[in-house]
Enzyme design. Structure first.
Site, mmCIF file in Angstrom:
data_model
loop_
_atom_site.group_PDB
_atom_site.id
_atom_site.type_symbol
_atom_site.label_atom_id
_atom_site.label_comp_id
_atom_site.label_asym_id
_atom_site.label_seq_id
_atom_site.Cartn_x
_atom_site.Cartn_y
_atom_site.Cartn_z
ATOM 1 N N ASN A 145 0.808 -1.216 0.000
ATOM 2 C CA ASN A 145 0.000 0.000 0.000
ATOM 3 C C ASN A 145 0.841 1.266 0.000
ATOM 4 O OD1 ASN A 145 0.225 -1.470 2.615
ATOM 5 N ND2 ASN A 145 -0.374 0.499 3.458
ATOM 6 N N GLY A 194 -13.937 -2.652 -0.243
ATOM 7 C CA GLY A 194 -14.746 -1.975 -1.249
ATOM 8 C C GLY A 194 -14.389 -0.521 -1.490
ATOM 9 N N HIS A 195 -14.028 0.182 -0.434
ATOM 10 C CA HIS A 195 -13.835 1.635 -0.603
ATOM 11 C C HIS A 195 -12.579 1.989 -1.379
ATOM 12 C CE1 HIS A 195 -10.805 2.379 2.719
ATOM 13 N NE2 HIS A 195 -11.274 1.211 3.111
ATOM 14 N N THR A 231 -26.357 -9.840 10.672
ATOM 15 C CA THR A 231 -27.282 -9.525 9.575
ATOM 16 C C THR A 231 -26.509 -8.867 8.441
ATOM 17 O OG1 THR A 231 -28.990 -9.219 11.221
ATOM 18 C CG2 THR A 231 -29.445 -8.321 9.028
ATOM 19 N N CYS A 317 1.314 8.486 12.807
ATOM 20 C CA CYS A 317 1.325 9.115 14.115
ATOM 21 C C CYS A 317 0.793 8.105 15.134
ATOM 22 C CB CYS A 317 0.443 10.360 14.073
ATOM 23 S SG CYS A 317 0.619 11.317 15.549
HETATM 24 N N1 PLP Z 1 -4.593 -4.131 3.421
HETATM 25 C C1 PLP Z 1 -4.029 -3.177 2.684
HETATM 26 C C2 PLP Z 1 -2.890 -3.544 1.778
HETATM 27 C C3 PLP Z 1 -4.493 -1.865 2.751
HETATM 28 O O1 PLP Z 1 -3.928 -0.925 1.996
HETATM 29 C C4 PLP Z 1 -5.575 -1.569 3.612
HETATM 30 C C5 PLP Z 1 -6.072 -0.192 3.729
HETATM 31 O O2 PLP Z 1 -5.398 0.761 3.406
HETATM 32 C C6 PLP Z 1 -6.166 -2.606 4.351
HETATM 33 C C7 PLP Z 1 -5.638 -3.880 4.237
HETATM 34 C C8 PLP Z 1 -7.321 -2.369 5.265
HETATM 35 O O3 PLP Z 1 -8.477 -2.072 4.553
HETATM 36 P P1 PLP Z 1 -9.699 -1.338 5.280
HETATM 37 O O4 PLP Z 1 -9.318 0.077 5.479
HETATM 38 O O5 PLP Z 1 -10.844 -1.507 4.347
HETATM 39 O O6 PLP Z 1 -9.944 -2.030 6.568
#
Ligand code: PLP
Length: 374
Positions: A145, A194-195, A231, A317
């Site tokens: 990420n 999803g987001h 649910t 942080c």
């Molecule tokens: N795994 C990775 C590689 C991510 O980049 C993220 C969120 O940035 C997550 C897991 C966690 O996802 P969520 O924010 O939907 O819990």
């Protein structure tokens, strides 16, 4: 309106997801046997089938969750529960939702082996050898990420399979950007959020094979194969399926645009004295991760924000103390070398205009941040 360069953190919701959510928002209990329940169930089944088709798996393998964090927790903890070796293999560059889950298992007696990355953020040849002894679960992200580095998980999955080790893939940064086929990949489970691809925040899914299946670690009723009881959010699932379909439909166009924009942003960054690029190929073309030694990350973020540019930094942080990212640390980067590290990530809100503006403003902003730090 600010120019948004933080799509890897979260992405704007797609109109198609809003429409799907509204259309399904009055759905009631998908587990109920009466008419309104059957109606809700049919909407949920459609969403599950669409996700299964898009991800190359069976509908029963799709477990809707509330985000990527939950999917990672359910898979890693659940697979560990069914194992017998008390051993976990992972990497030092995982997202906190994996890292902290593994730390939790370690605190309960698991022995954890970390496959190291090199200074370029990619795995060295010998890292894979840690998979040559059986483990209860191996967990590895498909793309990082922070750096955007894309990892060849297929090879690792194959190697783990030779020992009968179940393999979880955190594909949160990849789903919706690159077409994936869960069955062909051969992983035991895969998580998504999803987001990240334009579905509402608070939606996600875990793909989990029927065997070996993770044990239940969240207790409740029978929904979602008992793995994620509660649910089900039918409207959220429906919106997620619609967003995923649209996102994958646009993926090739986005990738082409982002390749051009990414080169321009990298060129602008490298024109700045002392800049070091931290996202090396093979890499998601949505990501540019770059260090500006001598500048402070907070100042950079603040100056960018004041100029109407939203991006994130390579530090987190924790309890009011700014800590360098564990990913940079794993790459052997010192705090001094990291300086102010910025992450620019592109997606549906990225435009030529935004990129032009960013490359024009960035050199002056780095100069001001360095001056404020001296
Ligand atoms: N795994 C990775 C590689 C991510 O980049 C993220 C969120 O940035 C997550 C897991 C966690 O996802 P969520 O924010 O939907 O819990």
């Amino acid at each position: 309106m600010a120019f948004y360069f933080d799509h890897a953190a979260t992405s704007p919701i797609r109109q198609i997801a809003v429409d799907a959510w509204v259309a399904a928002s009055s759905a009631l209990n998908a587990s109920a046997q009466y008419a309104s329940g059957r109606q809700a169930r049919s909407v949920l089944d459609d969403a599950r089938e669409k996700v299964a088709e898009l991800m190359g798996c069976e509908p029963i393998e799709v477990i809707f969750t509330s985000n990527g964090t939950e999917a990672n927790n359910l898979a890693i903890r659940g697979l560990y529960e069914v194992g017998t070796t008390n051993r976990v293999v992972t990497t030092p560059v995982e997202h906190p939702s994996v890292r902290e889950t593994v730390n939790h298992l370690a605190s309960r007696g698991a022995s954890v082996d970390y496959m190291p990355v090199g200074g370029n953020g990619h795995f060295e040849g010998s890292a894979i050898e840690l998979l040559d002894a059986p483990a209860d679960v191996a967990t590895m992200m498909m793309a990082n990420n922070e750096t955007g580095a894309l990892f060849p998980v297929e090879r690792y999955i194959e190697r783990a399979a030779a020992q009968g080790t179940p393999f979880h893939v955190d594909a949160v940064q990849v789903v919706g950007k690159i077409p994936l086929n869960f069955t062909a990949l051969g992983a035991t489970s895969l998580s998504s959020s999803g987001h990240k691809f334009g579905a509402p925040r608070g939606t996600g899914f875990l793909l989990a094979k029927r065997a070996p299946a993770p044990a239940t670690v969240m207790f409740g009723a029978n929904q979602e194969r008992k793995l994620r009881p509660g649910t089900v959010d039918v409207a959220g699932a429906s919106a997620l399926a619609a967003a995923l379909e649209e996102s994958l439909g646009e993926a090739a166009t986005h990738a082409r645009n982002q390749e051009v924009w990414r080169s321009r942003i990298i060129e602008a960054c490298m024109g700045i004295d002392g800049a070091v690029l931290r996202s090396e190929e093979p890499c998601l073309h949505s990501h540019v991760y770059v260090s500006f030694p001598g500048a402070d990350a907070d100042s950079l973020i603040m100056l960018l924000d004041m100029a109407g540019i939203e991006a994130s930094s390579g530090s987190a942080c924790h309890a009011g103390v700014n800590q360098m990212s564990h990913v940079l640390e794993a790459m052997g980067v010192t705090a001094e070398e990291a300086g102010g590290t910025l992450r620019f990530t592109m997606g549906t809100a990225t435009t030529d205009e935004g990129v032009n503006y960013l490359v024009e403003k960035l050199p002056g902003i780095v100069e001001r941040a360095r001056a404020a730090n001296s």
